[in-house]
Design a protein around this motif. Structure first.
Motif, PDB file in Angstrom:
ATOM      1  N   UNK A   1       0.812  -1.213   0.000  1.00 13.25           N
ATOM      2  CA  UNK A   1       0.000   0.000   0.000  1.00 13.25           C
ATOM      3  C   UNK A   1       0.848   1.267   0.000  1.00 13.25           C
ATOM      4  N   UNK A   2       2.158   1.093  -0.246  1.00 12.74           N
ATOM      5  CA  UNK A   2       3.103   2.220  -0.341  1.00 12.74           C
ATOM      6  C   UNK A   2       3.162   3.044   0.941  1.00 12.74           C
ATOM      7  N   UNK A   3       3.026   2.373   2.085  1.00 14.74           N
ATOM      8  CA  UNK A   3       3.105   3.038   3.388  1.00 14.74           C
ATOM      9  C   UNK A   3       4.486   2.748   3.998  1.00 14.74           C
ATOM     10  N   UNK A   4       5.490   3.410   3.453  1.00 13.87           N
ATOM     11  CA  UNK A   4       6.876   3.122   3.815  1.00 13.87           C
ATOM     12  C   UNK A   4       7.145   3.466   5.285  1.00 13.87           C
ATOM     13  N   UNK A   5       6.518   4.509   5.782  1.00 16.88           N
ATOM     14  CA  UNK A   5       6.720   4.899   7.178  1.00 16.88           C
ATOM     15  C   UNK A   5       6.266   3.796   8.132  1.00 16.88           C
ATOM     16  N   UNK A   6       5.168   3.118   7.779  1.00 14.42           N
ATOM     17  CA  UNK A   6       4.699   2.011   8.610  1.00 14.42           C
ATOM     18  C   UNK A   6       5.683   0.841   8.571  1.00 14.42           C
ATOM     19  N   UNK A   7       6.292   0.617   7.409  1.00 16.58           N
ATOM     20  CA  UNK A   7       7.302  -0.438   7.295  1.00 16.58           C
ATOM     21  C   UNK A   7       8.484  -0.132   8.214  1.00 16.58           C
ATOM     22  N   UNK A   8       8.937   1.119   8.202  1.00 16.15           N
ATOM     23  CA  UNK A   8      10.074   1.512   9.034  1.00 16.15           C
ATOM     24  C   UNK A   8       9.736   1.378  10.515  1.00 16.15           C
ATOM     25  N   UNK A   9       8.533   1.792  10.892  1.00 15.06           N
ATOM     26  CA  UNK A   9       8.117   1.657  12.291  1.00 15.06           C
ATOM     27  C   UNK A   9       8.078   0.188  12.706  1.00 15.06           C
ATOM     28  N   UNK A  10       7.572  -0.678  11.821  1.00 14.50           N
ATOM     29  CA  UNK A  10       7.526  -2.105  12.126  1.00 14.50           C
ATOM     30  C   UNK A  10       8.934  -2.683  12.276  1.00 14.50           C
ATOM     31  N   UNK A  11       9.875  -2.203  11.467  1.00 17.46           N
ATOM     32  CA  UNK A  11      11.269  -2.649  11.579  1.00 17.46           C
ATOM     33  C   UNK A  11      11.841  -2.266  12.944  1.00 17.46           C
ATOM     34  N   UNK A  12      11.482  -1.079  13.436  1.00 16.26           N
ATOM     35  CA  UNK A  12      11.918  -0.647  14.768  1.00 16.26           C
ATOM     36  C   UNK A  12      11.370  -1.596  15.827  1.00 16.26           C
ATOM     37  N   UNK A  13      10.098  -1.956  15.690  1.00 10.55           N
ATOM     38  CA  UNK A  13       9.491  -2.917  16.625  1.00 10.55           C
ATOM     39  C   UNK A  13      10.216  -4.257  16.579  1.00 10.55           C
ATOM     40  N   UNK A  14      10.520  -4.731  15.383  1.00 10.05           N
ATOM     41  CA  UNK A  14      11.198  -6.020  15.226  1.00 10.05           C
ATOM     42  C   UNK A  14      12.556  -6.002  15.914  1.00 10.05           C
ATOM     43  N   UNK A  15      13.325  -4.930  15.674  1.00  8.10           N
ATOM     44  CA  UNK A  15      14.634  -4.820  16.304  1.00  8.10           C
ATOM     45  C   UNK A  15      14.534  -4.744  17.821  1.00  8.10           C
ATOM     46  N   UNK A  16      13.570  -3.982  18.319  1.00 10.07           N
ATOM     47  CA  UNK A  16      13.418  -3.841  19.770  1.00 10.07           C
ATOM     48  C   UNK A  16      13.018  -5.157  20.420  1.00 10.07           C
ATOM     49  N   UNK A  17      12.081  -5.869  19.804  1.00  9.91           N
ATOM     50  CA  UNK A  17      11.652  -7.160  20.358  1.00  9.91           C
ATOM     51  C   UNK A  17      12.786  -8.175  20.292  1.00  9.91           C
TER      52      UNK A  17
END
Length: 279
Positions: A242-258
């Protein structure tokens, strides 16, 4: 309590906190400065002509709802990031637990039997180098459902470091320990619980720690290609489509933190279980 006593108590309390803060500063300041520099460089590059990735400021602006309300649930796959991560962690917990049980058992078997080691080691070495994504279509073809297929991908990815490290740990048991066991005529059960497991435990924990990281990576990869399920991996893929790159980046932050928290949890668990001389 007099006024002077209250002031003395307050000053003592403040001094304790100040001393603790001074001790923590050398560990806190460097990573904070490094993160600040990274965010600044990222923001500068995002402002250059032709840049396609949003900067940290824009990411926060576009994902503010996801950041502020991670627990929302509108049904289906429309859930906050907490529930996306929680669903993935549930799959990791099941697949990883199965991998730990089977991996430790097979590792002990291979480590204690030269015949089994010669027979199974080539198969293990062959299977362990197969990428997690390669197992996804095989799992889907065999199991026909997303959920068990995802669990299988976690299991088959996480089992190898546990199995290999356990077998190495069993082989590294000092000969003196085995000689003592023979002199004392320990039963197989006594040898297993009093010598084999304690001696191999550091190697087992090394395998468990590596496997936990791989399991978290595997579920992300599996969920990306498994459509229509709640999970952080599919959340990333759906946001990308859906071209929501900001959401992808936020999810990557969550993945790294977890992932970081899981690693710290395993380190803490190891420090609680391993004897001091084995750390």
């Amino acid at each position: 309590m007099t006024t002077l006593q209250r002031r003395a108590s307050a000053n003592t309390y403040e001094n304790v906190w100040v001393s603790r803060l001074k001790k923590l500063l050398p560990d806190i300041v460097p990573p904070v400065v490094a993160i600040a520099i990274f965010l600044l460089v990222w923001q500068i590059f995002s402002m250059t002509p032709g840049a396609t990735l949003p900067g940290p400021i824009k990411v926060v602006q576009e994902t503010w709802i996801l950041i502020g309300w991670p627990f929302y649930d509108r049904g289906g796959i429309d859930k906050g990031l907490f529930w996306q991560v929680f669903a993935s962690l549930q799959r990791v917990a099941i697949g990883y637990t199965l991998a730990a049980i089977v991996g430790i058992a097979l590792g002990i078997l291979v480590g204690t039997s030269k015949l089994m080691s010669k027979a199974l080691d080539p198969i293990f070495q062959f299977l362990r180098v197969v990428a997690p994504l390669a197992w996804v279509p095989i799992a889907l073809a065999a199991l026909r459902q997303n959920e068990p297929a995802a669990l299988f991908v976690i299991f088959i990815t996480a089992i190898w470091p546990i199995l290999i490290n356990t077998s190495v740990g069993v082989r590294q048991i000092p000969s003196d320990y085995n000689n003592v066991a023979k002199v004392l005529q320990l039963s197989k059960q006594e040898y297993f619980f009093n010598i084999l497991i304690p001696s191999a435990l550091p190697y087992i924990f090394t395998g468990l720690r590596i496997a936990l990281g791989l399991a978290w990576l595997a579920i992300i990869a599996a969920e990306i290609v498994m459509s229509g399920i709640v999970g952080i991996g599919f959340f990333i893929w759906n946001a990308y489509q859906n071209n929501q790159v900001s959401e992808v980046i936020l999810a990557v932050v969550y993945i790294g933190a977890v992932g970081l928290l899981l690693d710290k949890l395993m380190i803490w668990l190891e420090s609680r279980i391993l004897p001091q001389e084995q750390k």
